[in-house]
Write a protein that holds these residues in place. Sequence first.
Motif, PDB file in Angstrom:
ATOM      1  N   ASP A 148     -10.374  -4.549   9.209  1.00  0.00           N
ATOM      2  CA  ASP A 148      -9.559  -4.214   8.036  1.00  0.00           C
ATOM      3  C   ASP A 148     -10.289  -3.289   7.063  1.00  0.00           C
ATOM      4  O   ASP A 148      -9.794  -3.008   5.969  1.00  0.00           O
ATOM      5  CB  ASP A 148      -9.093  -5.482   7.310  1.00  0.00           C
ATOM      6  N   HIS A 208     -14.964  -0.913   0.891  1.00  0.00           N
ATOM      7  CA  HIS A 208     -13.928  -0.584   1.870  1.00  0.00           C
ATOM      8  C   HIS A 208     -14.287   0.753   2.488  1.00  0.00           C
ATOM      9  O   HIS A 208     -14.789   1.651   1.799  1.00  0.00           O
ATOM     10  CB  HIS A 208     -12.540  -0.511   1.220  1.00  0.00           C
ATOM     11  N   MET A 236       0.829  -1.185   0.000  1.00  0.00           N
ATOM     12  CA  MET A 236       0.000   0.000   0.000  1.00  0.00           C
ATOM     13  C   MET A 236       0.876   1.252   0.000  1.00  0.00           C
ATOM     14  O   MET A 236       1.799   1.374   0.811  1.00  0.00           O
ATOM     15  CB  MET A 236      -0.905  -0.020   1.242  1.00  0.00           C
ATOM     16  N   THR A 285      -8.328  -7.755  -5.708  1.00  0.00           N
ATOM     17  CA  THR A 285      -8.755  -7.192  -4.429  1.00  0.00           C
ATOM     18  C   THR A 285      -8.745  -5.675  -4.471  1.00  0.00           C
ATOM     19  O   THR A 285      -8.093  -5.042  -5.318  1.00  0.00           O
ATOM     20  CB  THR A 285      -7.831  -7.655  -3.290  1.00  0.00           C
ATOM     21  N   ASN A 286      -9.426  -5.103  -3.508  1.00  0.00           N
ATOM     22  CA  ASN A 286      -9.474  -3.656  -3.363  1.00  0.00           C
ATOM     23  C   ASN A 286      -8.075  -3.085  -3.161  1.00  0.00           C
ATOM     24  O   ASN A 286      -7.723  -2.039  -3.727  1.00  0.00           O
ATOM     25  CB  ASN A 286     -10.368  -3.339  -2.155  1.00  0.00           C
ATOM     26  N   ASP A 287      -7.246  -3.758  -2.361  1.00  0.00           N
ATOM     27  CA  ASP A 287      -5.880  -3.281  -2.101  1.00  0.00           C
ATOM     28  C   ASP A 287      -5.068  -3.230  -3.385  1.00  0.00           C
ATOM     29  O   ASP A 287      -4.290  -2.286  -3.609  1.00  0.00           O
ATOM     30  CB  ASP A 287      -5.177  -4.193  -1.088  1.00  0.00           C
ATOM     31  N   GLN A 288      -5.224  -4.243  -4.244  1.00  0.00           N
ATOM     32  CA  GLN A 288      -4.486  -4.253  -5.511  1.00  0.00           C
ATOM     33  C   GLN A 288      -4.926  -3.099  -6.408  1.00  0.00           C
ATOM     34  O   GLN A 288      -4.106  -2.454  -7.058  1.00  0.00           O
ATOM     35  CB  GLN A 288      -4.702  -5.589  -6.224  1.00  0.00           C
TER      36      GLN A 288
END
Length: 794
Positions: A790, A186, A156, A266-269
């Motif tokens: 998270d 998120h 991140m 994923t949202n993080d990616q």
Amino acid sequence: MQKQKHLPELAKKPMSKQKEQMKRKLALEEKAKENSLLGKNSSETLHDSRPAPKDSNNGSHLKDVHWSARQHHWKKNGNASPELGYEQLPKCEISGKEAVSALSRAKSKLCRQEIAEVYCQHKEGKLMPEEVIRFCPLEGKANNNVQWDEDSVEYMPTNPVRIAFVLVVHGRASRQLMRMFKAIYHKDHFYYIHVDKRSNYLHRQIIQFASQYPNVRITSWRMATIWGGASLLSTYLQSMQDLMEMKDWPWDFFINLSAADYPIRTNDQLVAFLSRYRDMNFLKSHGRDNARFIRKQGLDRLFLECDTHMWRLGDRKIPEGITVDGGSDWFLLNRKFVEYVTFSNDDLVTKMKRFYSYTLLPAESFFHTVLENSPHCNSMVDNNLRITNWNRKLGCKCQYKNIVDWCGCSPNDFKPADFHRFQQTARPTFFARKFEAVVNQEIIGQLDYYLYGNYPSGTPGLRSYWENVYDEPDGIHSISDVILTMYHSFSRLGLRRAETSFHTDSDNSCQYYPMGHPVSVHLYFLADHFQGFLVKHHATNLAASRLETLETWVMPKKVFKIASPPSDFGRLQFTEIGTDWDAKERIFRNFGGLIGPMDEPIGMQKWGKGPNVTVTVIWVDPINVIAATYDILIESSAEFTHYKPPLNLPLRPGIWTVKILHHWVPVAETKFLVSPLTFSNRQAIRQEEAVRLHSGPPKNAYMEQSFQGLNPVLNIPINAAQVEQARRTAGLTGTQLENWVDSLVGSIWSAVDICSTGPTSCPVMQACSQTSWSSLSPDPKSELGPVKPDGRLR
């Protein structure tokens, strides 16, 4: 967007001969339309691409915004509503065949007037911009490449971007939408949801869950968007303006999604990737010859949206000075460009908003064209970060001809065999479309588990899917008489099951009397197989004299049979009769095949591979009148065939048989129900109406040609007693009619189970929440709970 000035009222002077003729022509057309609509709901509504002035669910008023360059024009007669008393002659001679055709087909006066006005403005050269200023310093198109490195997106960044997800949704698939929302949610992002003006059930469901999360909002305005319509672009532009004005939502990217989308990373990616390319705009271009794209897309034609239809009105020229481009209408745009598109009054943005107000599929071209010709042109990346499941052989069958004067294409749904496509790493992709749980839910489950891991062992409902098809607040006028008839019969079948299954000589506490219309109805699927309908309904418990709410599960019986002894013809796998055939997904959208006397059924056959053959299909009505027979040539590679025989209506109610023969040897047969109607216009049917609808076609003739000579050949005798019985039952009403309906429905459907949604006086009646099948049973994959530590829901 600019508003057109209201047209002045016609000067009061003698009409020219041409105008008199046109007025007479319009009056005759109006009279013809009124005659053709007699007995139907012919009320005229305002142009559906505008939102309602007030949201019917939460009462919040709309701001006075410029929806599009195209506005409504009407003469107000005192306090009369705009659609009443409106008569205005065209300002020019309407000679173009496409405009004349549109005028003859448009349903409302207001739409016909708008067609005439727009056509005349265009004819006079006052509608379309002839030249537009280009502000891009580049020669040709920007060619930005973005690198896709799986490892680099796992970490991140220190200043991650925040995303505004704009969900433009319609229909009734609330559980699929909630599952998708759960996967993309998120706490650091923002979710702005527009629900189609006609999708009130979905709107009610979304209001319930949106209130749980401070970063979710629903538009206070709603539009009735259609495939290819100018209203979709208006929806996006208004959403952008709303988001720009929300000072408490500091978003960096605008991403549009529908309920048929699903994330594949994923949202993080996604955040890590966009943070790296925060100055870029991601749109997918068509990648073809531009002149061919313009022709195929209809950009050189003038379109107008009204009466929830896109009318083609003639040709037009592409403006000089700019390059017109386009491709996919799914995109990721940065805040800087969204601000430019929303607030700029420069020549490019102003004229392009006007040009695309009269364009088919405007959202597939407007943002591309503005970006490529704007000062932001060097920020374009030719990739919208999505995978779309195109199968043009199936998806380009002109399936939108009823709402668009054009042949369009639409993607297919993903199936489990496509899963490997989501794991490719050649280019960055974060979303895929389309998915439909009523077509295949397994692929959605595979993706969900791939991203977030399996649910714990024993989690209920993972292979089940429920989709609402009726909800009490929608009102019974939202469904047809045949559907209402069937839902009532399903309820009675359920009560009969409760009585026979739970009743003992010493206890009658499980006897019920049906009360009122259904409360709600769901489709139920298990492991991607249709399991029938779940009908929630009220009934009075006779022992306790108390009203209870129950849910009945009815399942279709197997009606397809291979001939006995089986023929040596092995290619036929299945045959089914229904309505609303979807040639793209190759399913009947009328799940369960609920058919009434005024419906036009379609016969479908599914084939295995084999040599070219010709088969004969024969339709036989309930008293053995052969209604139709035809031959089908089945090519060696054919998988499906379907045909709608042009039968005279009404169809005789009862159990119909469709036989398939090869060289006149029976191969297989299937049956289907044409249900008598207990309702006409949602009221209990009267005898004269019952006789008219339930006596079959005039003179027993389903077609001009009689096939009676085939009866002895096929050993299908017409029995005089059967004919007399059909004549008598055609006039039944009240309880006798209901009993007839129930006996027919019970031969095709079975009540599998029944449960109670609340307190019950029947001691052996199970609670719906404790079953595995009820619409009230647990469904963790689509249930939305509190935000996890998270920041996610899934």
